[in-house]
Design an enzyme around this catalytic site. Structure first.
Site, PDB file in Angstrom:
ATOM      1  N   ASP A  75      27.629 -43.073  -3.815  1.00 43.58           N
ATOM      2  CA  ASP A  75      26.498 -43.236  -2.906  1.00 43.58           C
ATOM      3  C   ASP A  75      26.867 -44.074  -1.688  1.00 43.58           C
ATOM      4  O   ASP A  75      27.937 -44.685  -1.635  1.00 43.58           O
ATOM      5  CB  ASP A  75      25.302 -43.874  -3.647  1.00 43.58           C
ATOM      6  CG  ASP A  75      25.701 -45.100  -4.472  1.00 43.58           C
ATOM      7  OD1 ASP A  75      26.815 -45.632  -4.269  1.00 43.58           O
ATOM      8  OD2 ASP A  75      24.902 -45.525  -5.318  1.00 43.58           O
ATOM      9  N   ASN A 144      17.127 -51.453 -13.308  1.00 43.48           N
ATOM     10  CA  ASN A 144      16.054 -50.496 -13.613  1.00 43.48           C
ATOM     11  C   ASN A 144      16.590 -49.203 -14.236  1.00 43.48           C
ATOM     12  O   ASN A 144      15.864 -48.230 -14.382  1.00 43.48           O
ATOM     13  CB  ASN A 144      15.248 -50.181 -12.341  1.00 43.48           C
ATOM     14  CG  ASN A 144      16.091 -49.494 -11.272  1.00 43.48           C
ATOM     15  OD1 ASN A 144      17.282 -49.219 -11.485  1.00 43.48           O
ATOM     16  ND2 ASN A 144      15.497 -49.205 -10.129  1.00 43.48           N
ATOM     17  N   HIS A 146      19.067 -47.329 -12.914  1.00 45.77           N
ATOM     18  CA  HIS A 146      19.583 -46.322 -11.981  1.00 45.77           C
ATOM     19  C   HIS A 146      21.090 -46.148 -12.127  1.00 45.77           C
ATOM     20  O   HIS A 146      21.811 -47.069 -12.502  1.00 45.77           O
ATOM     21  CB  HIS A 146      19.145 -46.585 -10.531  1.00 45.77           C
ATOM     22  CG  HIS A 146      19.823 -47.691  -9.805  1.00 45.77           C
ATOM     23  ND1 HIS A 146      19.204 -48.411  -8.805  1.00 45.77           N
ATOM     24  CD2 HIS A 146      21.077 -48.202  -9.880  1.00 45.77           C
ATOM     25  CE1 HIS A 146      20.045 -49.299  -8.318  1.00 45.77           C
ATOM     26  NE2 HIS A 146      21.181 -49.201  -8.956  1.00 45.77           N
ATOM     27  N   GLU A 151      17.068 -43.381  -8.711  1.00 47.34           N
ATOM     28  CA  GLU A 151      16.073 -44.357  -9.128  1.00 47.34           C
ATOM     29  C   GLU A 151      15.146 -43.755 -10.191  1.00 47.34           C
ATOM     30  O   GLU A 151      15.038 -42.527 -10.292  1.00 47.34           O
ATOM     31  CB  GLU A 151      15.230 -44.771  -7.912  1.00 47.34           C
ATOM     32  CG  GLU A 151      16.031 -45.412  -6.778  1.00 47.34           C
ATOM     33  CD  GLU A 151      16.424 -46.857  -7.053  1.00 47.34           C
ATOM     34  OE1 GLU A 151      16.576 -47.242  -8.238  1.00 47.34           O
ATOM     35  OE2 GLU A 151      16.596 -47.613  -6.090  1.00 47.34           O
TER      36      GLU A 151
HETATM   37  C1  GLP Z   1      23.905 -50.582  -6.721  1.00 49.33           C
HETATM   38  C2  GLP Z   1      24.715 -49.261  -6.734  1.00 49.33           C
HETATM   39  C3  GLP Z   1      24.968 -48.769  -8.137  1.00 49.33           C
HETATM   40  C4  GLP Z   1      25.375 -49.944  -8.997  1.00 49.33           C
HETATM   41  C5  GLP Z   1      24.217 -50.865  -9.172  1.00 49.33           C
HETATM   42  C6  GLP Z   1      24.506 -52.105 -10.005  1.00 49.33           C
HETATM   43  O1  GLP Z   1      22.659 -50.484  -6.127  1.00 49.33           O
HETATM   44  N1  GLP Z   1      24.149 -48.209  -5.949  1.00 49.33           N
HETATM   45  O2  GLP Z   1      25.939 -47.739  -8.113  1.00 49.33           O
HETATM   46  O3  GLP Z   1      25.791 -49.495 -10.253  1.00 49.33           O
HETATM   47  O4  GLP Z   1      23.611 -51.198  -7.952  1.00 49.33           O
HETATM   48  O5  GLP Z   1      25.095 -53.113  -9.258  1.00 49.33           O
HETATM   49  P1  GLP Z   1      25.734 -54.406  -9.897  1.00 49.33           P
HETATM   50  O6  GLP Z   1      27.007 -53.963 -10.535  1.00 49.33           O
HETATM   51  O7  GLP Z   1      25.976 -55.316  -8.734  1.00 49.33           O
HETATM   52  O8  GLP Z   1      24.758 -54.931 -10.877  1.00 49.33           O
END
Ligand code: GLP
Length: 250
Positions: A75, A144, A146, A151
């Site tokens: 993404d 959440n 995702h 989402e």
């Molecule tokens: C972001 C990314 C995800 C990622 C998630 C968790 O928003 N788009 O691909 O897995 O959040 O992030 P973190 O590893 O900092 O908890």
């Protein structure tokens, strides 16, 4: 490390973040060793940072060759300048691509500068298809549930698409920005179908804050309201978690 086997899905429980990073890196390096021209799906977020450090370390010590590897990131914010220090292309250059011998021609990330988001999404799907699909997809997970920027929603989005970010995601990601106002409200993300089409999936989960969502992901109902729960339907998923995230499985 203790491995729990849920048949199609394996949960490797590691002592701490360091072990999670080493085990995950070993998994990615193994995929590249098995297939020099592997197609890797990559993730951003704070969780995989340690894994990327381990991969760069292995490369610098002669333990890997990325010259024929192709990558597709999950993404990107939209719109965002590629040079913005909060863009995911910037993150990937800083954390991985700058430290290994990958050919930047083989690096793919949805373009935050594209003139037309829909066209960019269609083009991204075409490029994945033309590369022969993803061999190994690395994932993190949002609080959440995702995956990528899929989402919670009443339905699953199949393909790469334009997303409105959840308020909770904007809040969670504001820690990387000077203020919450500066967090982009939209993104381009691979769809759940794009992710599920990967031959293998590696999900990395750390920290007690993710314990509840990890339990839901593995044992809960399969629902688009917990996007990661769809992984229960994939044939080859490895989840690497620390003891804090996996506390309900100890
Ligand atoms: C972001 C990314 C995800 C990622 C998630 C968790 O928003 N788009 O691909 O897995 O959040 O992030 P973190 O590893 O900092 O908890």
């Amino acid at each position: 490390m203790n491995v729990l086997d849920f048949s199609n899905l394996k949960l490797a429980i590691c002592a701490d973040y360091g072990e999670v990073s080493r085990v995950s890196a070993g998994y990615v390096l193994g995929a590249v060793k098995d297939k020099a021209n592997a197609v890797l799906g990559l993730a951003t977020g704070s969780t995989p940072v340690g894994m990327y450090k381990e991969i760069v370390f292995a490369y610098k010590n002669g333990g890997a060759d990325f010259s024929k590897v192709t990558t597709f990131n999950l993404d990107e914010y939209f719109p965002i300048k590629n040079t913005d220090s909060q863009s995911y292309i910037y993150f990937m250059k800083e954390n991985l691509f700058g430290g290994i011998n990958i050919d930047m021609e083989n690096v793919n990330i949805p373009n935050g500068e594209a003139a037309d988001a829909e066209v960019e999404c269609l083009w991204y799907e075409e490029k994945i298809k033309a590369a022969g699909g993803i061999d190994l997809q690395v994932l993190g997970i949002g609080l959440n549930g995702h995956i990528g920027f899929n989402e919670p929603s009443p339905y699953f989005e199949a393909k790469t698409h334009y997303v409105s970010l959840d308020e909770s995601t904007i809040k969670a990601n504001s820690r990387f920005f000077e203020s919450e106002d500066l967090v982009p409200r939209h993104a381009l993300s691979m769809g759940v179908g794009t992710i599920m089409a990967a031959k293998k999936i590696l999900l990395i989960v750390t920290g007690e804050a993710k314990a509840e969502i990890l339990k839901e992901t593995i044992l809960g109902k399969i629902t688009p309201e917990v996007p990661a729960s769809v992984l229960q339907l994939h044939q080859n998923v490895t989840i690497v978690a620390d003891r804090d995230a996996a506390k309900y499985f100890l």
